[in-house]
Design an enzyme around this catalytic site. Sequence first.
Site, PDB file in Angstrom:
ATOM      1  N   TYR A 141       0.812  -1.220   0.000  1.00 48.35           N
ATOM      2  CA  TYR A 141       0.000   0.000   0.000  1.00 48.35           C
ATOM      3  C   TYR A 141       0.844   1.267   0.000  1.00 48.35           C
ATOM      4  CZ  TYR A 141      -3.912  -3.116   1.120  1.00 48.35           C
ATOM      5  OH  TYR A 141      -4.848  -4.113   1.096  1.00 48.35           O
ATOM      6  N   LYS A 189       4.234 -15.315   2.797  1.00 54.76           N
ATOM      7  CA  LYS A 189       4.222 -16.080   1.541  1.00 54.76           C
ATOM      8  C   LYS A 189       5.677 -16.346   1.171  1.00 54.76           C
ATOM      9  CE  LYS A 189       2.046 -17.817  -2.065  1.00 54.76           C
ATOM     10  NZ  LYS A 189       1.320 -19.101  -1.956  1.00 54.76           N
ATOM     11  N   ASP A 221      -2.001 -18.451   1.973  1.00 56.18           N
ATOM     12  CA  ASP A 221      -3.119 -19.170   1.330  1.00 56.18           C
ATOM     13  C   ASP A 221      -3.665 -20.240   2.278  1.00 56.18           C
ATOM     14  OD1 ASP A 221      -0.544 -20.112   0.933  1.00 56.18           O
ATOM     15  OD2 ASP A 221      -0.817 -20.733  -1.143  1.00 56.18           O
ATOM     16  N   ASP A 245      -5.210  -7.225   5.747  1.00 53.87           N
ATOM     17  CA  ASP A 245      -6.427  -6.580   5.263  1.00 53.87           C
ATOM     18  C   ASP A 245      -7.407  -7.645   4.776  1.00 53.87           C
ATOM     19  OD1 ASP A 245      -8.179  -4.652   4.447  1.00 53.87           O
ATOM     20  OD2 ASP A 245      -6.944  -3.853   2.836  1.00 53.87           O
ATOM     21  N   ASP A 249     -11.155  -9.694   6.839  1.00 54.77           N
ATOM     22  CA  ASP A 249     -12.525  -9.807   6.333  1.00 54.77           C
ATOM     23  C   ASP A 249     -13.042 -11.239   6.495  1.00 54.77           C
ATOM     24  OD1 ASP A 249     -12.454  -7.103   5.595  1.00 54.77           O
ATOM     25  OD2 ASP A 249     -13.614  -7.483   3.770  1.00 54.77           O
TER      26      ASP A 249
END
Length: 352
Positions: A141, A189, A221, A245, A249
Amino acid sequence: MNLKILLLPGDGIGAEVTRAAVVVLKAVAAKYGHNLHLTEGLLGGIAIHKTGMPFPEETKKLALEADATLMGAVGLPEFDNAPPSQRPEAGLLGIRAVLDVYANLRPVRTYPSLIDSSPLKNHVVAGTDMLIVRELTGGLYYGTPRGIDADGNAARNTMSYTRPQIERVARRAFELALNRRKKVTSVDKSNVLEVSQFWRKIVVEVSADYPDVTLEHMLVDNAAMQMVLKPTQFDVMLTENTFGDILSDVGGILAGSIGMLPSASLGASKGLYEPVHGSAPDIAGQNKANPLGAIGSVAAMLEYSFGLVKEGSAVNDAVGKVLESGRVTADLRPKGAPATTMEVGEAVSKAL
Ligand code: NAD
């Protein structure tokens, strides 16, 4: 105690849930005899409309003067095709950077009375109590170079992290784990990304100072899958900006609705508190948004910015009582008629 708080209601349901949270904030201050000094500022789409900027200088000044900031949410569909620097969301990135809040704490827990609100099976979600610690100042970001080439044929963002950025957020995660179930799952990752290999190396180094905390590593993942497969395995989940982020959710589904999730963004001194959800244009203006994420953010503010642990717990207990009463907003699939945003705020304030 004097509580000097900046309110940044923002856009869409951000303004609605902030109004309900302020009702609770006023009730808790009155009950425990604290002096509230509330100021209000502009951030996001509303700020662009009124000043031309998503994060005006005046808001920056107010945020630096306040002890803590309570934010709603930003984002308006009319800006969907604007360049990132001219979107409401640029205001959010701006204030996080100015306050240098680097650790975003996103607690995810299930309340027994809400267990049927999650689309996942009861035996999967029951007992979930995890804390996502998301790094907030680095990664994709903020990294440069970024942008779309002038010829329109390629685009790039850069994921980059420095050692101090990883060290300080990792330290915060281990400290928090010490007061919980003493387990940190670091999500990365590292099978593909060098930044993740670097992240993992530094997290391992920091962990040496916390011998009582168990550290495990998980690829992002797999972490997404494990969160819905067996969420009770997690205590503190430490991860970088983008992964955090997205994974938080998923946490919204575990808690019954994304409207349930509060967050606290902490730096060396200032705190920024906001629900995890966005401005939800699809339900904005209808007084039906769930304000409990914003109200939980008030509880977090009382605890982390002012050390008012008893007051923060009182707010969370009042939320628990309202959930038991079944007077909840539509997203939690109540048995009877759904409550409005403001009715939930008033019910929590009454339960206090
Ligand atoms: P969103 O979180 O706004 O909404 C996703 C879905 O969840 C929608 O169906 C919405 O109705 C529902 N929802 C969200 N909060 C709810 C609540 N409190 N009660 C009941 N239902 C709720 O995400 P989105 O639709 O992807 O984004 C909308 C806008 O918000 C975009 O402009 C986005 O950039 C912005 N956004 C802002 C923030 C922030 O301010 N921190 C975070 C995420 C998204």
